[in-house]
Design a protein around this motif. Structure first.
Motif, PDB file in Angstrom:
ATOM      1  N   HIS A 150      -5.068  23.264  -4.604  1.00  0.00           N
ATOM      2  CA  HIS A 150      -4.294  22.650  -3.530  1.00  0.00           C
ATOM      3  C   HIS A 150      -3.351  21.603  -4.095  1.00  0.00           C
ATOM      4  CE1 HIS A 150      -8.146  23.937  -1.775  1.00  0.00           C
ATOM      5  NE2 HIS A 150      -7.389  24.322  -0.753  1.00  0.00           N
ATOM      6  N   VAL A 151      -2.070  21.695  -3.709  1.00  0.00           N
ATOM      7  CA  VAL A 151      -1.131  20.634  -4.107  1.00  0.00           C
ATOM      8  C   VAL A 151      -1.385  19.404  -3.247  1.00  0.00           C
ATOM      9  CG1 VAL A 151       1.295  19.955  -4.194  1.00  0.00           C
ATOM     10  CG2 VAL A 151       0.605  22.233  -4.943  1.00  0.00           C
ATOM     11  N   MET A 152      -1.642  19.667  -1.941  1.00  0.00           N
ATOM     12  CA  MET A 152      -1.866  18.558  -1.031  1.00  0.00           C
ATOM     13  C   MET A 152      -3.347  18.215  -0.976  1.00  0.00           C
ATOM     14  SD  MET A 152      -0.066  16.511   0.669  1.00  0.00           S
ATOM     15  CE  MET A 152       1.447  17.074   1.409  1.00  0.00           C
ATOM     16  N   ARG A 153      -3.703  17.090  -1.597  1.00  0.00           N
ATOM     17  CA  ARG A 153      -5.079  16.615  -1.587  1.00  0.00           C
ATOM     18  C   ARG A 153      -5.028  15.136  -1.229  1.00  0.00           C
ATOM     19  NH1 ARG A 153      -4.394  18.994  -6.910  1.00  0.00           N
ATOM     20  NH2 ARG A 153      -4.785  17.025  -7.955  1.00  0.00           N
ATOM     21  N   PRO A 154      -6.146  14.520  -0.862  1.00  0.00           N
ATOM     22  CA  PRO A 154      -6.073  13.101  -0.479  1.00  0.00           C
ATOM     23  C   PRO A 154      -5.323  12.264  -1.515  1.00  0.00           C
ATOM     24  CG  PRO A 154      -8.282  13.932  -0.100  1.00  0.00           C
ATOM     25  CD  PRO A 154      -7.508  15.062  -0.732  1.00  0.00           C
ATOM     26  N   ARG A 155      -5.650  12.473  -2.785  1.00  0.00           N
ATOM     27  CA  ARG A 155      -5.039  11.690  -3.851  1.00  0.00           C
ATOM     28  C   ARG A 155      -3.519  11.906  -3.921  1.00  0.00           C
ATOM     29  NH1 ARG A 155      -6.752   9.038  -8.182  1.00  0.00           N
ATOM     30  NH2 ARG A 155      -8.917   9.409  -7.671  1.00  0.00           N
ATOM     31  N   THR A 156      -3.114  13.167  -3.950  1.00  0.00           N
ATOM     32  CA  THR A 156      -1.676  13.435  -4.052  1.00  0.00           C
ATOM     33  C   THR A 156      -0.960  13.003  -2.778  1.00  0.00           C
ATOM     34  OG1 THR A 156      -2.056  15.688  -3.304  1.00  0.00           O
ATOM     35  CG2 THR A 156      -1.911  15.340  -5.666  1.00  0.00           C
ATOM     36  N   PHE A 157      -1.653  13.136  -1.621  1.00  0.00           N
ATOM     37  CA  PHE A 157      -1.043  12.710  -0.361  1.00  0.00           C
ATOM     38  C   PHE A 157      -0.712  11.227  -0.409  1.00  0.00           C
ATOM     39  CE2 PHE A 157      -1.615  10.626   3.745  1.00  0.00           C
ATOM     40  CZ  PHE A 157      -0.590  11.219   4.461  1.00  0.00           C
ATOM     41  N   TRP A 158      -1.628  10.408  -0.879  1.00  0.00           N
ATOM     42  CA  TRP A 158      -1.385   8.959  -0.921  1.00  0.00           C
ATOM     43  C   TRP A 158      -0.292   8.605  -1.926  1.00  0.00           C
ATOM     44  CZ3 TRP A 158      -2.368   6.596   3.151  1.00  0.00           C
ATOM     45  CH2 TRP A 158      -3.496   6.885   3.934  1.00  0.00           C
ATOM     46  N   TYR A 159      -0.330   9.271  -3.070  1.00  0.00           N
ATOM     47  CA  TYR A 159       0.730   8.994  -4.053  1.00  0.00           C
ATOM     48  C   TYR A 159       2.096   9.357  -3.480  1.00  0.00           C
ATOM     49  CZ  TYR A 159      -2.810   8.357  -7.703  1.00  0.00           C
ATOM     50  OH  TYR A 159      -3.856   7.898  -8.454  1.00  0.00           O
ATOM     51  N   MET A 160       2.151  10.507  -2.788  1.00  0.00           N
ATOM     52  CA  MET A 160       3.421  10.937  -2.195  1.00  0.00           C
ATOM     53  C   MET A 160       3.873   9.958  -1.120  1.00  0.00           C
ATOM     54  SD  MET A 160       3.947  14.977  -1.638  1.00  0.00           S
ATOM     55  CE  MET A 160       2.270  15.553  -1.672  1.00  0.00           C
ATOM     56  N   SER A 161       2.920   9.491  -0.303  1.00  0.00           N
ATOM     57  CA  SER A 161       3.262   8.549   0.757  1.00  0.00           C
ATOM     58  C   SER A 161       3.884   7.286   0.174  1.00  0.00           C
ATOM     59  CB  SER A 161       2.023   8.164   1.556  1.00  0.00           C
ATOM     60  OG  SER A 161       1.339   9.302   1.952  1.00  0.00           O
ATOM     61  N   VAL A 162       3.234   6.753  -0.872  1.00  0.00           N
ATOM     62  CA  VAL A 162       3.765   5.534  -1.493  1.00  0.00           C
ATOM     63  C   VAL A 162       5.166   5.796  -2.047  1.00  0.00           C
ATOM     64  CG1 VAL A 162       3.426   3.825  -3.315  1.00  0.00           C
ATOM     65  CG2 VAL A 162       1.467   4.662  -2.035  1.00  0.00           C
ATOM     66  N   LEU A 163       5.341   6.982  -2.670  1.00  0.00           N
ATOM     67  CA  LEU A 163       6.654   7.345  -3.215  1.00  0.00           C
ATOM     68  C   LEU A 163       7.712   7.344  -2.123  1.00  0.00           C
ATOM     69  CD1 LEU A 163       6.229  10.312  -5.715  1.00  0.00           C
ATOM     70  CD2 LEU A 163       7.160   8.057  -6.172  1.00  0.00           C
ATOM     71  N   VAL A 164       7.377   7.987  -0.996  1.00  0.00           N
ATOM     72  CA  VAL A 164       8.341   8.097   0.097  1.00  0.00           C
ATOM     73  C   VAL A 164       8.659   6.713   0.669  1.00  0.00           C
ATOM     74  CG1 VAL A 164       8.653   8.960   2.449  1.00  0.00           C
ATOM     75  CG2 VAL A 164       7.758  10.470   0.679  1.00  0.00           C
ATOM     76  N   VAL A 165       7.623   5.887   0.870  1.00  0.00           N
ATOM     77  CA  VAL A 165       7.838   4.553   1.456  1.00  0.00           C
ATOM     78  C   VAL A 165       8.692   3.688   0.531  1.00  0.00           C
ATOM     79  CG1 VAL A 165       6.697   2.402   2.113  1.00  0.00           C
ATOM     80  CG2 VAL A 165       5.769   4.593   2.888  1.00  0.00           C
TER      81      VAL A 165
END
Lengths: 471, 290
Positions: A328-343
């Motif tokens: 899975h590309v979307m996992r809790p860990r990657t989701f949070w990293y992506m969120s921080v990146l976007v913000v």
């Protein structure tokens, strides 16, 4: 305590690695990464970007003496250094994100330490030959051959180091001008010092320290395991398939034994000198060269490729329990990293798009706080600064609001009119301002300063104070 | 010759010195250390030749010492760096000294030079009495306002700084108000104070106050109370009071006036510095044109 007892070893002597030449998918990727990253590093300072007559035309420039940073269409002043902080935060989180997905790809392909070490090893191999020849030469006595080969290798390393240091200073000066100065040996001490320092550090780090930098100096390699989860891609040896290992002659059966023929090619090509078959190790920079090596052998012995490959712990567990292998590309860990990146990226973008072309700062006098004039009116003094970040001169009109009948006077050479304050392109103007008004009824009133450009498209306000006796 | 005595425990030779049964072992300093020591001694000889080193009785050489063959001393280094600063200043100072105030005021660079020099001299010499911001205190005039006892043009300010007020100089500014405590009765002084206050407040006053003022005070302070700068008589009709604007304070000043003193700075500061000071004080907000 008997004399035969081995003393505890507190220091492990380094075994220098002599990586063998290999060719394959990941080696190709590494060459491309090296050409791209070094190409950017050496050539980027020579890119031009037209900013008009009042600013340098270098696309990427950190101008220390003029206190300006330029990056293509972005120009920042010292007080906007938080953009740099934003870039560093973005870079760090992007690194976390990539690491949680694909493991230490940064270490293996793009880290400067890896890239320059790779380049140095390449030079070493061109001059001294491949692994066995290099080992023989290093162990052998000092002969004429050894002397000229070593001398040439080290000279080339130093030349690469000088180019590295030379390219570094271009980011802080106008590159074509500085290049001409360097060619004529007319460089200031600051520039020469940086070139020497970076030449030395490149020579030392890529020529001698090499994998020890990753093992002992780099903090990132140590805390990367914190970014890993079960679905992170790591390079691993498939021991379920490979064991029991052993020599294999052509025609022998593959029944009852593993696919690993114990050729140790994966160990010979490893730039950090480890055996990947021992499992995931702190020293491994995930460069993939052992994958290339093993696939070559597997092809020769006609077994399927991928005995050593990128895989995840999750996949191995799935295989053993007969479940399908899914990553899975979307996992809790990657989701949070992506969120921080976007913000963070969003905040940066918002800041850049709404970056003001000018600023107005007003500093009230501390002593005296106010002055009573002979006709009983009250006068306050201010230091104002108007920043003009555009590349054109701007005439500002200064006005105040909030205190009745307030008069504005500028105290400066030539007694300039408050309605026509010239602020030169890309600079800060400082003016002394006196505001007089009939004594207000309160000791402290809010006084709003407004600096507006003559065309009216720039309006800056500052909420200041007007002090009085209040009686 | 005594026989070589070795310490039993360590096997090291002793020096033969013994105190209460404790023997001193002969462990000489390491060779490398001795080598470095000798090198430093040799080095110091070279140092004496090159740099100032030894004090001399005669006081010859720079400040009573050997000078060294390079001639370098800390004093010469100081003098050099001071000369460098003066040379840098000279570029402005020559132009500054030759220019009129109008020319300086029109020139960004010269004006900034004058203000910077004046501000620094002000904080060193004037701030003690007038305050760091020039706001003064009771008895020490506020230099920010537009009320000037002796004039607020650059020239007038320059003269005041140069020769002082009631100072020990022939050209000093001088004024003296008589003590009226011996001339007027207390109720007369009260009436005069009321009249003086009426200039700025438009309050009602006793007629006797005006009569006495016109007789005794108007010669210097003018009939309308506007004072006279030529005599250094303060303006009594504005909102600014040197020694306080309450009735009691005015009465006290009529009875036994206080007279402040400002030194003549020409003995301490250069003409250029005084001119910079004058321009700085003029820029504080109350400067007059002519």
């Amino acid at each position: 305590m008997s004399d035969a007892a081995q003393p505890i070893k507190y220091f492990e002597k380094r075994e220098r690695a002599y990586p063998k030449r290999i060719w394959g998918k990941y080696r190709k990727l590494k060459w491309i990464a090296m050409i791209v990253t070094l190409g950017i590093y050496y050539l980027a300072p020579f890119l031009r970007w037209d900013r008009g007559p009042h600013a340098p035309d270098q696309a990427i420039l950190i101008d220390m003496s003029a206190q300006r940073g330029y990056f293509f269409f972005i120009e920042i002043w010292p007080q906007e250094v938080y953009y740099l902080t934003g870039i560093l935060v973005l870079a760090a989180v992007a690194l976390f994100f990539v690491t949680s997905l694909a493991g230490r790809v940064w270490c293996g392909y793009t880290c400067p330490q890896t890239v320059w070490t790779d380049l140095f090893v390449w030079v070493e191999r061109i001059i001294q030959g491949d692994r066995v020849k290099r080992m023989k030469l290093a162990k052998g006595p000092w002969s004429l051959e050894k002397i000229w080969k070593f001398a040439l290798t080290h000279s080339l390393w130093i030349v690469i180091g000088m180019l590295t240091g030379g390219a570094w200073v271009f980011y802080f000066n106008d590159a074509p001008t500085l290049l001409e100065q360097i060619i004529h040996f007319e460089v200031p001490w600051s520039v020469g010092g940086w070139i020497v320092a970076l030449t030395f550090s490149t020579y030392l780090m890529a020529g001698f320290a090499r994998e020890q930098v990753c093992m002992y100096m780099c903090p990132y390699s140590r805390f990367q395991s914190a970014m890993f989860d079960k679905e992170t891609m790591v390079i691993g040896y498939d021991e379920d398939r490979g064991e029991p290992r052993g020599r294999h002659k052509k025609g022998d059966t593959w029944e009852g034994r593993g696919d690993c023929v114990d050729c140790t090619l994966c160990v010979q090509v490893c730039p950090v000198g480890i055996d990947i078959r021992d499992g995931l190790q702190m020293e491994c920079i995930a460069c993939g060269l052992c994958v290339d090596a093993c696939n070559q052998i597997m092809e020769k012995v006609e077994r399927p490729a991928g005995l050593i490959r990128y895989d995840t712990t999750h996949n191995r567990e799935a295989r053993l329990s007969g479940k399908p292998e899914i990553t899975h590309v979307m996992r809790p860990r990657t989701f949070w990293y992506m969120s921080v990146l976007v913000v963070v990226g969003g905040i940066m973008l918002y800041g850049l798009l709404n970056r003001s072309a000018s600023e107005l700062h007003v500093l009230h006098d501390r002593n005296p706080l106010y002055v009573t004039l002979s006709d009983g009116t009250i006068r306050n003094g201010y230091d104002i600064r108007i920043l003009n970040k555009t590349h054109e001169d701007i005439l500002f009109k200064l006005s105040v609001d909030g205190v009745q009948n307030a008069q504005v006077r500028i105290q400066a050479a030539g007694n300039p009119d408050p309605s026509a304050l010239l602020v030169y392109a890309d600079s800060v103007a400082h003016y002394r301002v006196f505001v007089s008004a009939p004594k207000p009824s309160t000791a402290r009133s809010t006084l709003t300063f407004t600096a507006a450009s003559a065309s009216g498209d720039i309006i800056e306000t500052y909420s200041g104070i007007f002090l009085s006796t209040g009686r | 010759m005594s026989k070589i005595d070795k310490d039993e425990h360590s096997g090291v030779e002793t020096t033969g010195h013994e105190w209460d049964g404790i023997k001193e072992l002969n462990n000489p300093a390491p060779r490398w250390w001795l080598g470095v020591f000798v090198i430093t001694v040799i080095w110091s000889i070279g140092y004496w030749v090159v740099y100032p080193a030894w004090p001399t009785l005669s006081g010859d050489g720079e400040r009573g010492g050997t000078t060294g063959n390079t001639g370098w001393t800390q004093y010469s280094q100081l003098a050099e760096s001071q000369a460098e600063i003066m040379a840098r200043r000279a570029a402005y100072l020559d132009r500054f000294d030759a220019a009129t105030f109008e020319a300086i005021q029109a020139d960004n660079g010269l004006y900034a030079f004058a203000l910077a020099g004046g501000a620094s001299a002000f904080k060193d010499n004037c701030a003690t009495c007038h305050g760091t911001g020039g706001a003064g205190a009771s008895g020490y005039p506020n230099l920010n306002d537009d009320d000037w006892l002796w004039g607020g043009t650059v020239d007038a300010i320059e003269e005041t700084i140069k020769f002082g007020i009631r100072a020990n100089h022939d050209e000093t500014r001088f004024s003296e108000m008589p003590a009226f405590a011996d001339i007027f009765a207390e109720d007369e002084i009260s009436d005069i104070a009321d009249y003086v206050l009426s200039f700025s407040t438009n309050t009602i006053y006793p007629t006797r106050g005006k009569t006495l003022y016109d007789e005794q005070c108007s010669l210097c302070h003018a009939e309308d109370g506007t004072g006279d700068r030529f005599q250094g008589a303060p303006n009594l009709s504005d909102a600014i009071w040197f020694y306080g604007g309450k009735k009691g304070e005015i009465e006290a000043q009529i009875r036994r006036p206080k007279h402040g003193v400002m030194p003549n700075w020409n003995v301490r500061l250069s003409d250029s510095t005084i001119r910079q000071l004058a321009i700085y004080v003029h820029s504080l907000g109350g400067g007059e044109t002519e």
